[in-house]
Design a protein around this motif. Structure first.
Motif, PDB file in Angstrom:
ATOM      1  N   TYR A  10     -22.711 -13.367  -5.819  1.00  0.00           N
ATOM      2  CA  TYR A  10     -24.111 -13.480  -5.376  1.00  0.00           C
ATOM      3  C   TYR A  10     -25.059 -12.775  -6.338  1.00  0.00           C
ATOM      4  CZ  TYR A  10     -21.512 -14.792  -1.243  1.00  0.00           C
ATOM      5  OH  TYR A  10     -20.620 -15.378  -0.386  1.00  0.00           O
ATOM      6  N   HIS A  14     -29.781 -17.030  -5.131  1.00  0.00           N
ATOM      7  CA  HIS A  14     -30.486 -18.324  -5.151  1.00  0.00           C
ATOM      8  C   HIS A  14     -30.178 -19.118  -3.887  1.00  0.00           C
ATOM      9  CE1 HIS A  14     -26.753 -20.386  -6.234  1.00  0.00           C
ATOM     10  NE2 HIS A  14     -26.584 -19.567  -7.266  1.00  0.00           N
ATOM     11  N   ARG A  23     -24.259 -21.810   6.350  1.00  0.00           N
ATOM     12  CA  ARG A  23     -23.246 -22.746   6.875  1.00  0.00           C
ATOM     13  C   ARG A  23     -21.971 -22.000   7.261  1.00  0.00           C
ATOM     14  NH1 ARG A  23     -22.370 -26.803   2.488  1.00  0.00           N
ATOM     15  NH2 ARG A  23     -23.180 -25.098   1.238  1.00  0.00           N
ATOM     16  N   MET A  92     -14.911 -20.748   1.906  1.00  0.00           N
ATOM     17  CA  MET A  92     -15.141 -20.648   0.463  1.00  0.00           C
ATOM     18  C   MET A  92     -15.870 -21.909   0.000  1.00  0.00           C
ATOM     19  SD  MET A  92     -13.714 -17.708  -0.432  1.00  0.00           S
ATOM     20  CE  MET A  92     -13.759 -17.812  -2.217  1.00  0.00           C
ATOM     21  N   GLY A  93     -16.591 -21.806  -1.101  1.00  0.00           N
ATOM     22  CA  GLY A  93     -17.224 -22.982  -1.690  1.00  0.00           C
ATOM     23  C   GLY A  93     -16.153 -23.914  -2.240  1.00  0.00           C
ATOM     24  N   THR A 115     -24.066 -26.453  -3.052  1.00  0.00           N
ATOM     25  CA  THR A 115     -25.386 -27.072  -3.211  1.00  0.00           C
ATOM     26  C   THR A 115     -25.483 -27.575  -4.650  1.00  0.00           C
ATOM     27  OG1 THR A 115     -26.324 -25.545  -1.609  1.00  0.00           O
ATOM     28  CG2 THR A 115     -27.876 -26.615  -3.126  1.00  0.00           C
ATOM     29  N   ILE A 118     -27.505 -26.076  -8.872  1.00  0.00           N
ATOM     30  CA  ILE A 118     -27.962 -24.691  -9.039  1.00  0.00           C
ATOM     31  C   ILE A 118     -26.769 -23.753  -9.123  1.00  0.00           C
ATOM     32  CG2 ILE A 118     -28.291 -24.248  -6.546  1.00  0.00           C
ATOM     33  CD1 ILE A 118     -30.876 -22.656  -7.495  1.00  0.00           C
ATOM     34  N   THR A 120     -25.851 -19.415 -10.646  1.00  0.00           N
ATOM     35  CA  THR A 120     -26.318 -18.211 -11.331  1.00  0.00           C
ATOM     36  C   THR A 120     -26.248 -18.404 -12.846  1.00  0.00           C
ATOM     37  OG1 THR A 120     -25.666 -16.814  -9.495  1.00  0.00           O
ATOM     38  CG2 THR A 120     -25.829 -15.750 -11.651  1.00  0.00           C
TER      39      THR A 120
HETATM   40  N1  CTP Z   1     -22.364 -21.574  -4.013  1.00  0.00           N
HETATM   41  C1  CTP Z   1     -22.797 -22.777  -3.423  1.00  0.00           C
HETATM   42  N2  CTP Z   1     -23.648 -23.611  -4.103  1.00  0.00           N
HETATM   43  C2  CTP Z   1     -24.081 -23.276  -5.348  1.00  0.00           C
HETATM   44  C3  CTP Z   1     -23.663 -22.070  -5.959  1.00  0.00           C
HETATM   45  C4  CTP Z   1     -22.794 -21.234  -5.259  1.00  0.00           C
HETATM   46  O1  CTP Z   1     -22.403 -23.103  -2.297  1.00  0.00           O
HETATM   47  N3  CTP Z   1     -24.882 -24.133  -5.982  1.00  0.00           N
HETATM   48  C5  CTP Z   1     -21.434 -20.720  -3.282  1.00  0.00           C
HETATM   49  C6  CTP Z   1     -20.103 -20.577  -4.000  1.00  0.00           C
HETATM   50  O2  CTP Z   1     -19.288 -21.695  -3.726  1.00  0.00           O
HETATM   51  C7  CTP Z   1     -19.573 -19.298  -3.384  1.00  0.00           C
HETATM   52  C8  CTP Z   1     -20.849 -18.474  -3.131  1.00  0.00           C
HETATM   53  O3  CTP Z   1     -21.936 -19.408  -3.187  1.00  0.00           O
HETATM   54  O4  CTP Z   1     -18.950 -19.561  -2.151  1.00  0.00           O
HETATM   55  C9  CTP Z   1     -21.042 -17.375  -4.157  1.00  0.00           C
HETATM   56  O5  CTP Z   1     -21.011 -17.982  -5.425  1.00  0.00           O
HETATM   57  P1  CTP Z   1     -21.124 -17.228  -6.814  1.00  0.00           P
HETATM   58  O6  CTP Z   1     -19.945 -17.550  -7.655  1.00  0.00           O
HETATM   59  O7  CTP Z   1     -21.478 -15.820  -6.608  1.00  0.00           O
HETATM   60  O8  CTP Z   1     -22.434 -17.976  -7.415  1.00  0.00           O
HETATM   61  P2  CTP Z   1     -22.612 -19.081  -8.556  1.00  0.00           P
HETATM   62  O9  CTP Z   1     -24.051 -19.470  -8.545  1.00  0.00           O
HETATM   63  O10 CTP Z   1     -21.578 -20.163  -8.405  1.00  0.00           O
HETATM   64  O11 CTP Z   1     -22.335 -18.199  -9.843  1.00  0.00           O
HETATM   65  P3  CTP Z   1     -21.758 -18.579 -11.298  1.00  0.00           P
HETATM   66  O12 CTP Z   1     -22.692 -19.572 -11.909  1.00  0.00           O
HETATM   67  O13 CTP Z   1     -21.766 -17.250 -12.029  1.00  0.00           O
HETATM   68  O14 CTP Z   1     -20.366 -19.115 -11.053  1.00  0.00           O
END
Ligand code: CTP
Length: 131
Positions: A10, A14, A23, A92-93, A115, A118, A120
């Motif tokens: 996190y 975002h 969810r 989990m995602g 989603t 988008i 990080t």
């Molecule tokens: N997640 C999500 N939709 C996104 C980005 C993240 O549902 N567009 C979910 C991931 O599946 C996870 C949680 O948010 O369960 C935390 O994700 P994290 O890895 O911290 O964020 P990311 O944005 O995926 O970071 P990175 O780009 O560094 O992998």
């Protein structure tokens, strides 16, 4: 009471994070979030998150859909965290689809769709002028 657990970094919070957590909470009555420590991120990616762990945890803890946060210090301890927090469901995602099925003897395992468009990493690249 159905207790839900999920894990993540996190960093640079975002809307994809928010939607995932909302969810996840909807799958039960109590949401527990393991926020990975700076040290764990460093050992995984050889770089530190932009936001330090205390700030990432403070943001997650402030959300209406989140009931409890804790430090995720090791990727190998997921089973231990599930037991310790008496979780009924692991969410989990779907970037992790199938990867946590080994925990089905301990709890239900659910993968939620990410989603689109988008992340990080994409945000950091955009801020740096790459996108
Ligand atoms: N997640 C999500 N939709 C996104 C980005 C993240 O549902 N567009 C979910 C991931 O599946 C996870 C949680 O948010 O369960 C935390 O994700 P994290 O890895 O911290 O964020 P990311 O944005 O995926 O970071 P990175 O780009 O560094 O992998």
């Amino acid at each position: 009471m159905r207790r839900v657990i999920t894990f993540g970094t996190y960093d640079v919070f975002h809307v994809g994070h928010l939607r995932l957590l909302e969810r996840a909470r909807a799958h039960g009555d109590y949401l527990i979030v393991g926020v990975s420590t700076d040290q764990l991120n460093y050992s995984k990616k050889q770089r530190l998150p932009i936001y330090p762990e205390q700030e990432r945890k403070a943001i997650i803890a402030s959300l209406r859909c989140v009931d409890e946060v804790f430090d995720e210090e090791s990727l190998e301890m997921k089973g231990e965290y599930i037991r310790r927090h008496r979780a009924d469901v692991l969410v989990m995602g779907d970037d992790w689809a199938g990867r946590f099925d080994e925990f089905t003897p301990l709890c239900e395992v659910i993968y939620l769709e990410r989603t689109p468009s988008i992340s990080t990493t994409a945000l950091i690249e955009k801020i740096q002028g790459g996108g």
